[in-house]
Design an enzyme around this catalytic site. Sequence first.
Site, PDB file in Angstrom:
ATOM      1  N   SER A 153       0.756  -1.270   0.046  1.00 56.04           N
ATOM      2  CA  SER A 153      -0.117   0.135   0.042  1.00 56.04           C
ATOM      3  C   SER A 153       0.738   1.262   0.091  1.00 56.04           C
ATOM      4  CB  SER A 153      -1.026  -0.032   1.008  1.00 56.04           C
ATOM      5  OG  SER A 153      -0.307   0.167   2.421  1.00 56.04           O
TER       6      SER A 153
ATOM      7  N   HIS B 187       8.591   2.841   8.940  1.00 56.62           N
ATOM      8  CA  HIS B 187       8.663   1.892  10.144  1.00 56.62           C
ATOM      9  C   HIS B 187       7.315   1.990  10.959  1.00 56.62           C
ATOM     10  CE1 HIS B 187       9.634  -0.883  12.946  1.00 56.62           C
ATOM     11  NE2 HIS B 187       9.489  -0.268  14.168  1.00 56.62           N
TER      12      HIS B 187
HETATM   13  C1  GRF Z   1       3.917  -0.804   6.864  1.00 52.78           C
HETATM   14  O1  GRF Z   1       3.305  -0.714   7.803  1.00 52.78           O
HETATM   15  C2  GRF Z   1       5.325  -0.135   6.947  1.00 52.78           C
HETATM   16  O2  GRF Z   1       5.503   0.861   7.903  1.00 52.78           O
HETATM   17  C3  GRF Z   1       6.404  -1.434   7.283  1.00 52.78           C
HETATM   18  O3  GRF Z   1       5.480  -2.700   6.655  1.00 52.78           O
HETATM   19  C4  GRF Z   1       4.203  -2.407   6.304  1.00 52.78           C
HETATM   20  C5  GRF Z   1       4.144  -2.129   4.678  1.00 52.78           C
HETATM   21  O4  GRF Z   1       2.625  -2.119   4.293  1.00 52.78           O
HETATM   22  N1  GRF Z   1       7.640  -1.281   7.076  1.00 52.78           N
HETATM   23  P1  GRF Z   1       2.498  -1.857   2.846  1.00 52.78           P
HETATM   24  O5  GRF Z   1       3.147  -3.475   2.196  1.00 52.78           O
HETATM   25  O6  GRF Z   1       2.852  -0.746   2.002  1.00 52.78           O
HETATM   26  O7  GRF Z   1       0.910  -2.221   2.523  1.00 52.78           O
END
Ligand code: GRF
Length: 189
Positions: free
Chosen positions: A14, A105
Amino acid sequence: MKAKIGVLVSGRGSNLQALIDASKSGNLAAEVVVVISDKSKAFALERASNAGIANFSVPKKEDRDRLILEYLKQHQVEIVVLAGYLKQLGNNVLSAYKGKIINIHPALLPKFGGHGMYGINVHRAVIEAGEKTSGATVHLVTEIYDQGPILAQKEVKVDQGDTAEILAEKVLKIEHSLLVETLNQFIKK
Ligand code: GRF
């Protein structure tokens, strides 16, 4: 000229989608030129394909970091974004892109980072610790996991009764804009 970014992913993508959309609508001074995943079935790869962006999966540990660097160079990537990439980056990539790799993060680092602190684990730990706020952090990636210099953070309130899942949703909502904004500032520098 738009900065060329390469995005490393492991899952849903996402944040990748937020970058693609922002770039398309002119809200990001960068263009996603390549997407690389350690997981061949990551939905993020489909998002890349749908947007017509070159994408690769690098499932084999032995070749992973060599191939990542090769693909990044092939596509003349200037900035690397880790958007839900769950593997530790190899030294070859880290040194070739020193000071040019950023990660998002889902907590307020330096709290709730490091080994095992990914995905829902992070939000569980935040709830268990009884924190009143959480949020997201965008930081530079160095050899030490989750400890590179912080570029930006955004907070969310942890409400009484929030489960890890609810908190994960709240944090994800702010991640997308935080990543786009921070990347724009980073490119301007
Ligand atoms: C997010 O919560 C990001 O902070 C962490 O992993 C998750 C990835 O979500 N590092 P997406 O794949 O971008 O939906």
